[in-house]
Design a protein around this motif. Structure first.
Motif, short mmCIF file in Angstrom:
data_model
loop_
_atom_site.label_atom_id
_atom_site.label_comp_id
_atom_site.label_asym_id
_atom_site.label_seq_id
_atom_site.Cartn_x
_atom_site.Cartn_y
_atom_site.Cartn_z
N SER A 96 0.38 -1.41 -0.14
CA SER A 96 -0.25 -0.26 0.41
C SER A 96 1.19 1.07 0.13
O SER A 96 0.33 2.66 -0.56
N LEU A 97 2.36 1.44 0.61
CA LEU A 97 2.56 2.47 0.59
C LEU A 97 3.61 2.23 -1.02
O LEU A 97 3.19 3.47 -1.38
N TYR A 98 3.69 1.59 -1.74
CA TYR A 98 4.13 1.54 -2.89
C TYR A 98 3.17 1.88 -4.03
O TYR A 98 3.60 3.11 -5.25
N SER A 99 2.18 1.87 -3.78
CA SER A 99 0.81 2.29 -4.85
C SER A 99 0.22 3.31 -3.77
O SER A 99 0.05 4.28 -4.96
N SER A 100 0.41 3.45 -2.57
CA SER A 100 -0.79 5.24 -2.87
C SER A 100 -0.04 6.18 -1.87
O SER A 100 -0.68 6.89 -1.38
N PHE A 101 1.54 5.82 -1.38
CA PHE A 101 1.85 6.93 -0.26
C PHE A 101 2.37 8.00 -1.80
O PHE A 101 3.39 8.23 -2.32
N ASN A 102 1.62 9.11 -1.06
CA ASN A 102 2.08 10.33 -2.40
C ASN A 102 3.41 11.53 -1.32
O ASN A 102 2.93 12.14 -0.47
N ASP A 119 -4.54 -3.37 -6.49
CA ASP A 119 -6.30 -4.13 -6.55
C ASP A 119 -7.38 -2.85 -6.21
O ASP A 119 -8.08 -3.11 -6.81
N GLU A 120 -7.01 -2.79 -5.21
CA GLU A 120 -8.27 -1.07 -4.26
C GLU A 120 -7.94 -0.38 -5.35
O GLU A 120 -9.32 -0.39 -5.69
N LYS A 121 -7.24 0.25 -6.07
CA LYS A 121 -7.42 1.13 -6.63
C LYS A 121 -8.09 0.46 -8.19
O LYS A 121 -8.49 1.22 -8.46
N VAL A 122 -7.84 -0.12 -8.23
CA VAL A 122 -7.90 -0.76 -9.83
C VAL A 122 -10.14 -0.72 -9.27
O VAL A 122 -10.62 -0.15 -11.21
N ALA A 123 -9.99 -1.76 -8.13
CA ALA A 123 -11.55 -1.80 -7.98
C ALA A 123 -12.50 -0.67 -8.37
O ALA A 123 -13.15 -0.47 -8.38
N ILE A 178 -7.87 5.16 4.15
CA ILE A 178 -6.67 4.18 4.10
C ILE A 178 -6.44 4.10 2.63
O ILE A 178 -6.53 4.85 2.00
N LEU A 179 -4.33 3.98 2.83
CA LEU A 179 -3.49 3.79 1.54
C LEU A 179 -4.08 2.49 1.08
O LEU A 179 -4.20 1.83 1.70
N LEU A 180 -4.49 2.57 0.15
CA LEU A 180 -5.20 1.61 -1.18
C LEU A 180 -4.27 0.91 -1.77
O LEU A 180 -3.08 0.97 -2.51
#
Length: 265
Positions: A57-63, A220-224, A215-217
């Motif tokens: 989730s850090l690598y997907s959504s930590f801006n 798969d959660e971002k795609v959904a 939550i940081l997604l």
């Protein structure tokens, strides 16, 4: 009796600023016989999934504008003469991975190579060994303070340590202090207990969150979520088209009635 006086010599004061070459550089430890991977298995399935959830989730959504390194079960070497710590989760800001991983010094987190300690580590209690006199709230608490890790987090999903399932410590001086907030201001991250499904398993998971508690997604959660938004937009467009068709048919019906009454327009 005449005393012999020793002349006082005033040292010459230089105005030159010291350069890095004036200071002795620390010796780089010899890593030839250092074990960086002891091949121990993970604790259990929940712990393994929890680790991947936090890292991904850090690598997907930590801006964040600066580079960072997030790892699971990687050795943290903070002193040349001490064994490494192996946190379940480790996050270090402002660091980049070496391009070449062939050398041992680039395969673990050596603080003297990265130039700093991690900002946060997370330990997941998976058995009854983790108690106040033992690991997570005992020896590890002291070890991570000596490693100068800014935040130390203990997640206790099975309540082996007591009623709370989340402990967050912040380094104050040379010791940790238990804090009451889940928002880590210096990092720009929060932690929350989220009840939901991850990889087919419904559970109370530890998740990263923003200051508003969102939550940081993971990927798969971002795609959904994007699919859900697209479906909602399509549904809205279909409803608009349906209303437009109904309005058009109503107008055509009224026009037909007027024509039947000899009213042309």
């Amino acid at each position: 009796m005449t005393q012999s006086l020793t002349p006082q010599i005033t040292p010459e004061i230089s105005s030159r600023k010291p350069s890095p070459d004036d200071f002795e550089k620390p010796a780089i430890p010899d890593l030839t016989n250092v074990t960086i991977d002891n091949s121990e298995p993970v604790d259990n399935l929940i712990s393994e999934k929890q680790q991947r959830l936090l890292v991904s989730s850090l690598y997907s959504s930590f801006n964040v504008s600066e580079p960072f390194l997030a790892t699971a079960n990687v050795g943290l070497f903070y002193a040349a003469n001490k064994p490494p710590l192996v946190p379940d989760i480790m996050l270090s800001l402002g660091v980049t991975l070496p391009e070449d991983w062939s050398e041992k010094k680039d395969q673990s987190y050596f603080t003297w190579n990265f130039g700093k300690s991690p900002e946060i580590v997370v330990e997941i209690v998976s058995n009854k060994v983790g108690n106040e006199l033992g690991n997570e709230l005992g020896t590890k608490l002291k070890d991570y303070s000596q490693a100068r890790v800014g935040y130390y987090v203990v997640f206790d999903p099975f309540h082996y340590l007591g009623k709370p399932n989340l402990y967050i410590y912040q380094l104050k001086g040379i010791n940790y202090q238990l804090i009451s907030t889940n928002w880590l201001e210096e990092i720009g991250l929060g932690l929350t207990i989220w009840e939901g499904e991850f990889e087919g398993k419904s559970y109370q998971w530890l998740r990263w969150c923003d200051e508003q508690g969102q939550i940081l997604l993971i990927g798969d959660e971002k795609v959904a979520l994007e699919k859900q938004r697209a479906d909602q937009e399509k549904q809205r467009a279909d409803e608009e088209k349906q209303r437009a068709d109904q309005e058009r048919k109503r107008v055509e019906y009224l026009e037909e009635i007027l024509r039947s009454q000899g009213i042309n327009f």
